[in-house]
Every structure is written in C-alpha cells, then in structure tokens.
Motif scaffolding. Structure first.
Motif, PDB file in Angstrom:
ATOM      1  N   PHE A  55       0.936  -1.043  -0.062  1.00 34.06           N
ATOM      2  CA  PHE A  55      -0.189   0.006  -0.010  1.00 34.06           C
ATOM      3  C   PHE A  55       0.804   0.994   0.025  1.00 34.06           C
ATOM      4  N   THR A  56       0.591   2.201  -0.603  1.00 35.39           N
ATOM      5  CA  THR A  56       1.022   3.631  -0.649  1.00 35.39           C
ATOM      6  C   THR A  56       0.094   4.632  -0.667  1.00 35.39           C
ATOM      7  N   ILE A  57       0.291   5.537   0.691  1.00 38.13           N
ATOM      8  CA  ILE A  57      -0.533   6.589   0.607  1.00 38.13           C
ATOM      9  C   ILE A  57       0.258   8.115   0.259  1.00 38.13           C
ATOM     10  N   SER A  58      -0.638   8.804  -0.491  1.00 42.80           N
ATOM     11  CA  SER A  58       0.045  10.050  -0.957  1.00 42.80           C
ATOM     12  C   SER A  58      -0.901  11.130  -0.915  1.00 42.80           C
ATOM     13  N   ARG A  59      -0.429  12.152  -1.049  1.00 51.85           N
ATOM     14  CA  ARG A  59      -1.471  13.411  -0.925  1.00 51.85           C
ATOM     15  C   ARG A  59      -1.567  14.380  -2.075  1.00 51.85           C
ATOM     16  N   ASP A  60      -2.333  15.113  -2.517  1.00 51.33           N
ATOM     17  CA  ASP A  60      -2.425  16.311  -3.244  1.00 51.33           C
ATOM     18  C   ASP A  60      -2.815  17.543  -2.663  1.00 51.33           C
ATOM     19  N   ASN A  61      -1.886  18.348  -2.273  1.00 48.44           N
ATOM     20  CA  ASN A  61      -2.335  19.277  -1.394  1.00 48.44           C
ATOM     21  C   ASN A  61      -3.130  20.435  -2.211  1.00 48.44           C
ATOM     22  N   VAL A  62      -2.915  20.381  -3.345  1.00 51.89           N
ATOM     23  CA  VAL A  62      -3.941  21.408  -4.027  1.00 51.89           C
ATOM     24  C   VAL A  62      -5.491  21.115  -4.202  1.00 51.89           C
ATOM     25  N   LYS A  63      -5.383  19.634  -4.345  1.00 54.75           N
ATOM     26  CA  LYS A  63      -6.936  19.176  -4.410  1.00 54.75           C
ATOM     27  C   LYS A  63      -7.328  18.601  -3.043  1.00 54.75           C
ATOM     28  N   ASN A  64      -6.630  18.783  -1.856  1.00 53.94           N
ATOM     29  CA  ASN A  64      -7.071  18.258  -0.622  1.00 53.94           C
ATOM     30  C   ASN A  64      -7.583  17.037  -0.672  1.00 53.94           C
ATOM     31  N   THR A  65      -6.768  16.161  -1.376  1.00 54.45           N
ATOM     32  CA  THR A  65      -7.057  14.707  -1.590  1.00 54.45           C
ATOM     33  C   THR A  65      -6.024  13.566  -1.083  1.00 54.45           C
ATOM     34  N   VAL A  66      -6.362  12.760  -0.618  1.00 48.76           N
ATOM     35  CA  VAL A  66      -5.276  11.918   0.051  1.00 48.76           C
ATOM     36  C   VAL A  66      -5.795  10.329  -0.720  1.00 48.76           C
ATOM     37  N   TYR A  67      -4.840   9.803  -1.381  1.00 48.24           N
ATOM     38  CA  TYR A  67      -4.974   8.642  -2.056  1.00 48.24           C
ATOM     39  C   TYR A  67      -4.331   7.355  -1.180  1.00 48.24           C
ATOM     40  N   LEU A  68      -4.791   6.167  -1.564  1.00 46.41           N
ATOM     41  CA  LEU A  68      -4.319   4.968  -0.776  1.00 46.41           C
ATOM     42  C   LEU A  68      -4.132   4.086  -2.176  1.00 46.41           C
TER      43      LEU A  68
END
Length: 123
Positions: free
Chosen positions: A67-80
């Motif tokens: 699993f890899t978690i990441s974020r997009d601060n512009v979109k205020n979105t966190v992905y898994l």
C-alpha cells in the motif's frame, strides 16, 4: 471538515485499487489524514497515514510494500494505492483526519471520519 471516500469495489486477489479521500471545509488546521479498515465485529485497524505539511507516511507491517499513501495538497485529496490485494484485505475502508500533532496510527486520536468505502477482494 468533511471527508468523502471513494474508489472501493470488487477486485480479484493480486489486483489493485486506488482509494481517494477528498477533504473539504476548514482544512488549514489538519495535521494528518489516515486510512483505517474494519470488518464486522472487529475494531478499526490502521492502514496508512500521511501528514499534510511534510508528507511523512506511516504504515503497519501488513501494508508495507503493498500500500502507498499520497496526498495532493492542491486538491485536498489523499490517495491509498493498494496493490497485490489479498482476500484478507476485504473490509470497509475509512479515511479520517487528525487535527493536532501526535500519534497517527490509532483511530482514537482522529477527529473526523468519512463514510467508508467497501473493498472486496475475491480469491
């Protein structure tokens, strides 16, 4: 703060899914976003977490390498991103936000929760 999780579904063992968690509202004070999962009759288990400012990530041993978690601060979105899925990964996955600095691997410290998205991995 409101959270909207999506991306769950049915996948065969060995397959992949990417979950998304959109964080809206007053996000300026959020410290970290985490993913947890839960099966009926069990407590919510920690899956991954990421801090918004530094992007530091946290995983339990069961998720490392898959699993890899990441974020997009512009979109205020966190992905898994979940790869090499196993039937035992089947659960409802929740994203949550912790507002203050501190432990991010335990559900009790999170302040706001999303509605959950179901992941089913068939064998």
């Amino acid at each position: 703060v409101q959270l909207q999780a999506s991306g769950g579904g049915l996948v065969q063992a060995g397959g992949s899914l990417r979950l998304s968690c959109v964080v809206s509202g007053r996000t300026s004070n959020t410290y970290a976003t985490g993913w947890f999962r839960q099966t009926p009759g069990k407590e919510r288990d920690f899956v991954a977490a990421i801090t918004w400012s530094s992007g530091r990530t946290y995983y339990p041993n069961s998720a490392k390498g898959r699993f890899t978690i990441s974020r997009d601060n512009v979109k205020n979105t966190v992905y898994l991103q979940m790869n090499s899925l196993k039937p035992e990964d089947t659960a409802v996955y929740y994203c949550a936000v912790r507002n203050s600095f501190g432990v991010v691997t335990t559900s009790q410290y999170y302040d706001t929760w999303g509605q959950g998205t179901l992941v089913t991995v068939s064998s």
